[in-house]
Design a protein around this motif. Structure first.
Motif, PDB file in Angstrom:
ATOM      1  N   UNK A  43       0.831  -1.211   0.000  1.00 54.34           N
ATOM      2  CA  UNK A  43       0.000   0.000   0.000  1.00 54.34           C
ATOM      3  C   UNK A  43       0.859   1.251   0.000  1.00 54.34           C
ATOM      4  N   UNK A  44       1.915   1.235  -0.782  1.00 53.90           N
ATOM      5  CA  UNK A  44       2.854   2.354  -0.803  1.00 53.90           C
ATOM      6  C   UNK A  44       2.300   3.595  -1.482  1.00 53.90           C
ATOM      7  N   UNK A  45       3.132   4.629  -1.532  1.00 56.87           N
ATOM      8  CA  UNK A  45       2.730   5.895  -2.134  1.00 56.87           C
ATOM      9  C   UNK A  45       2.540   5.726  -3.634  1.00 56.87           C
ATOM     10  N   UNK A  46       1.676   6.547  -4.240  1.00 56.09           N
ATOM     11  CA  UNK A  46       1.459   6.446  -5.686  1.00 56.09           C
ATOM     12  C   UNK A  46       2.698   6.802  -6.493  1.00 56.09           C
ATOM     13  N   UNK A  47       3.604   7.612  -5.922  1.00 54.15           N
ATOM     14  CA  UNK A  47       4.825   7.984  -6.647  1.00 54.15           C
ATOM     15  C   UNK A  47       5.846   6.856  -6.669  1.00 54.15           C
ATOM     16  N   UNK A  48       5.789   5.984  -5.666  1.00 53.54           N
ATOM     17  CA  UNK A  48       6.745   4.891  -5.567  1.00 53.54           C
ATOM     18  C   UNK A  48       6.111   3.576  -5.970  1.00 53.54           C
ATOM     19  N   UNK A  49       6.722   2.497  -5.512  1.00 49.42           N
ATOM     20  CA  UNK A  49       6.208   1.175  -5.842  1.00 49.42           C
ATOM     21  C   UNK A  49       6.677   0.187  -4.782  1.00 49.42           C
ATOM     22  N   UNK A  50       5.805  -0.754  -4.424  1.00 52.43           N
ATOM     23  CA  UNK A  50       6.180  -1.807  -3.493  1.00 52.43           C
ATOM     24  C   UNK A  50       5.769  -3.149  -4.067  1.00 52.43           C
ATOM     25  N   UNK A  51       6.549  -4.175  -3.737  1.00 56.04           N
ATOM     26  CA  UNK A  51       6.255  -5.518  -4.202  1.00 56.04           C
ATOM     27  C   UNK A  51       6.638  -6.537  -3.153  1.00 56.04           C
ATOM     28  N   UNK A  52       6.133  -7.761  -3.315  1.00 55.49           N
ATOM     29  CA  UNK A  52       6.444  -8.848  -2.398  1.00 55.49           C
ATOM     30  C   UNK A  52       6.731 -10.102  -3.213  1.00 55.49           C
ATOM     31  N   UNK A  53       7.810 -10.797  -2.861  1.00 60.37           N
ATOM     32  CA  UNK A  53       8.127 -12.062  -3.528  1.00 60.37           C
ATOM     33  C   UNK A  53       8.408 -13.127  -2.482  1.00 60.37           C
ATOM     34  N   UNK A  54       8.071 -14.363  -2.819  1.00 60.98           N
ATOM     35  CA  UNK A  54       8.403 -15.492  -1.952  1.00 60.98           C
ATOM     36  C   UNK A  54       9.716 -16.094  -2.422  1.00 60.98           C
ATOM     37  N   UNK A  55      10.696 -16.105  -1.536  1.00 56.00           N
ATOM     38  CA  UNK A  55      11.999 -16.698  -1.834  1.00 56.00           C
ATOM     39  C   UNK A  55      12.706 -16.948  -0.508  1.00 56.00           C
ATOM     40  N   UNK A  56      13.678 -17.852  -0.532  1.00 53.96           N
ATOM     41  CA  UNK A  56      14.392 -18.267   0.669  1.00 53.96           C
ATOM     42  C   UNK A  56      15.707 -17.510   0.770  1.00 53.96           C
ATOM     43  N   UNK A  57      15.931 -16.847   1.898  1.00 54.85           N
ATOM     44  CA  UNK A  57      17.145 -16.053   2.092  1.00 54.85           C
ATOM     45  C   UNK A  57      18.412 -16.888   1.953  1.00 54.85           C
ATOM     46  N   UNK A  58      18.322 -18.180   2.225  1.00 55.64           N
ATOM     47  CA  UNK A  58      19.509 -19.028   2.129  1.00 55.64           C
ATOM     48  C   UNK A  58      19.818 -19.440   0.695  1.00 55.64           C
ATOM     49  N   UNK A  59      19.005 -18.970  -0.244  1.00 52.23           N
ATOM     50  CA  UNK A  59      19.222 -19.220  -1.675  1.00 52.23           C
ATOM     51  C   UNK A  59      19.293 -17.873  -2.394  1.00 52.23           C
ATOM     52  N   UNK A  60      20.421 -17.157  -2.267  1.00 52.23           N
ATOM     53  CA  UNK A  60      20.508 -15.788  -2.798  1.00 52.23           C
ATOM     54  C   UNK A  60      20.158 -15.657  -4.273  1.00 52.23           C
ATOM     55  N   UNK A  61      20.584 -16.617  -5.092  1.00 52.94           N
ATOM     56  CA  UNK A  61      20.277 -16.521  -6.527  1.00 52.94           C
ATOM     57  C   UNK A  61      18.772 -16.599  -6.763  1.00 52.94           C
ATOM     58  N   UNK A  62      18.085 -17.412  -5.952  1.00 55.53           N
ATOM     59  CA  UNK A  62      16.626 -17.488  -6.023  1.00 55.53           C
ATOM     60  C   UNK A  62      16.000 -16.155  -5.634  1.00 55.53           C
ATOM     61  N   UNK A  63      16.559 -15.528  -4.607  1.00 55.96           N
ATOM     62  CA  UNK A  63      16.055 -14.228  -4.171  1.00 55.96           C
ATOM     63  C   UNK A  63      16.140 -13.211  -5.298  1.00 55.96           C
ATOM     64  N   UNK A  64      17.323 -13.091  -5.897  1.00 57.10           N
ATOM     65  CA  UNK A  64      17.499 -12.069  -6.926  1.00 57.10           C
ATOM     66  C   UNK A  64      16.719 -12.383  -8.192  1.00 57.10           C
ATOM     67  N   UNK A  65      16.563 -13.659  -8.516  1.00 50.64           N
ATOM     68  CA  UNK A  65      15.744 -14.012  -9.686  1.00 50.64           C
ATOM     69  C   UNK A  65      14.305 -13.568  -9.467  1.00 50.64           C
ATOM     70  N   UNK A  66      13.791 -13.777  -8.249  1.00 54.36           N
ATOM     71  CA  UNK A  66      12.420 -13.381  -7.948  1.00 54.36           C
ATOM     72  C   UNK A  66      12.273 -11.863  -7.943  1.00 54.36           C
ATOM     73  N   UNK A  67      13.267 -11.174  -7.389  1.00 56.04           N
ATOM     74  CA  UNK A  67      13.218  -9.709  -7.359  1.00 56.04           C
ATOM     75  C   UNK A  67      13.261  -9.140  -8.769  1.00 56.04           C
ATOM     76  N   UNK A  68      14.147  -9.673  -9.595  1.00 54.22           N
ATOM     77  CA  UNK A  68      14.245  -9.180 -10.978  1.00 54.22           C
ATOM     78  C   UNK A  68      12.955  -9.404 -11.739  1.00 54.22           C
TER      79      UNK A  68
END
Length: 280
Positions: free
Chosen positions: A126-151
């Motif tokens: 529910x962020x500001x209209x000027x910005x943007x927020x998102x949510x992804x499911x990924x495991x912190x112990x799998x960094x490549x998975x984290x960044x793939x989901x973020x990208x």
């Protein structure tokens, strides 16, 4: 609220087992903060910890206050992109609320692998209209998975500085999981001018109590490893990161602000190190 383990609906409409029949660290943390997103099994486990170490509620509040100050500082330094790994159950004000109060155009991606966080993820979007927020499911112990989901979200430009937040996360990563390597891999894709902010529980000031806390979490299925100051400092030192003053200190001592967090505290009541550093 029922105590029986029953599926609930996630964002995608699929049944999700939230594990209400067993204590969960995120719901215990919610209880320490005075929240209501917890079950009897979580409250029982949390009360067991509180009996051993009554200051655990102060630790949770100090951590939250530190997050607010660190994010505000980073936004004031011109950072406009944030990735929060190990988000946990939303507790207002959330990271994006703090960042976007300073600069409404800030973009934030939350990351967690806990199904219960997905259920409450709307509160993170529910962020500001000027910005943007998102949510992804990924495991912190799998960094490549984290960044793939973020990208895949397409919210952030990883050619520009990003603030990586690892708040109250790494004490849930034991040495056998190679936490220092995990942090190195999480930092690897980030450009110069990016930041790392982290907080980490310690047994430096009451070893017996923190051993009992560690045992309580571990016996309930959540391994914990608290670390001393040099071990927390190592998360920054081995990558050549440039620490922001005052360095790695007890969290309430990191750029304190009037009215930020609980009142006057002694070291034992905090038991949490924190720091912010820039990637050269």
């Amino acid at each position: 609220m029922g105590e029986q383990s029953v599926p609930e609906q996630g964002q995608d409409g699929a049944n999700t087992d939230l594990g209400q029949d067993r204590a969960h660290s995120a719901r215990m943390y919610d209880y320490y903060l005075g929240g209501k997103t917890n079950y009897a099994v979580d409250r029982e486990a949390a009360q067991q910890v509180i009996r051993v170490f009554p200051a655990i509620e102060s630790v949770a509040r100090v951590n939250r206050a530190y997050m607010h100050r660190a994010v505000r500082y980073l936004a004031q330094q011109g950072v406009r992109q944030f990735v929060d790994v190990g988000t946990g159950i939303p507790t207002a004000p959330n990271l994006h609320d703090v960042a976007q109060e300073v600069a409404p155009e800030c973009r934030v991606v939350y990351v967690d692998n806990d199904p219960i966080v997905l259920v409450y993820a709307d509160e993170l979007l529910d962020g500001s209209p000027q910005g943007q927020t998102g949510y992804v499911q990924a495991d912190a112990t799998e960094p490549e998975e984290v960044w793939a989901a973020v990208k895949e979200q397409g919210i952030l430009d990883l050619d520009r500085p990003v603030a990586l937040s690892l708040h109250a996360l790494l004490h849930f990563v034991i040495d056998a999981q190679e936490p220092y390597d995990i942090v190195r891999r999480l930092l690897a894709p980030l450009p110069s001018g990016s930041y790392l902010s982290l907080s980490h529980c310690t047994g430096d000031f009451d070893p017996a109590a923190w051993q009992a806390i560690t045992d309580t979490y571990t016996q309930r299925g959540t391994p914990v490893q608290v670390r001393n100051q040099p071990e927390v400092q190592r998360f920054f030192d081995q990558y050549g990161l440039e620490l922001v003053e005052p360095g790695v200190v007890l969290a309430h001592q990191w750029r304190p602000e009037a009215g930020s967090g609980p009142g006057v505290l002694i070291e034992r009541q905090v038991s949490l190190y924190a720091g912010v550093a820039c990637k050269p």
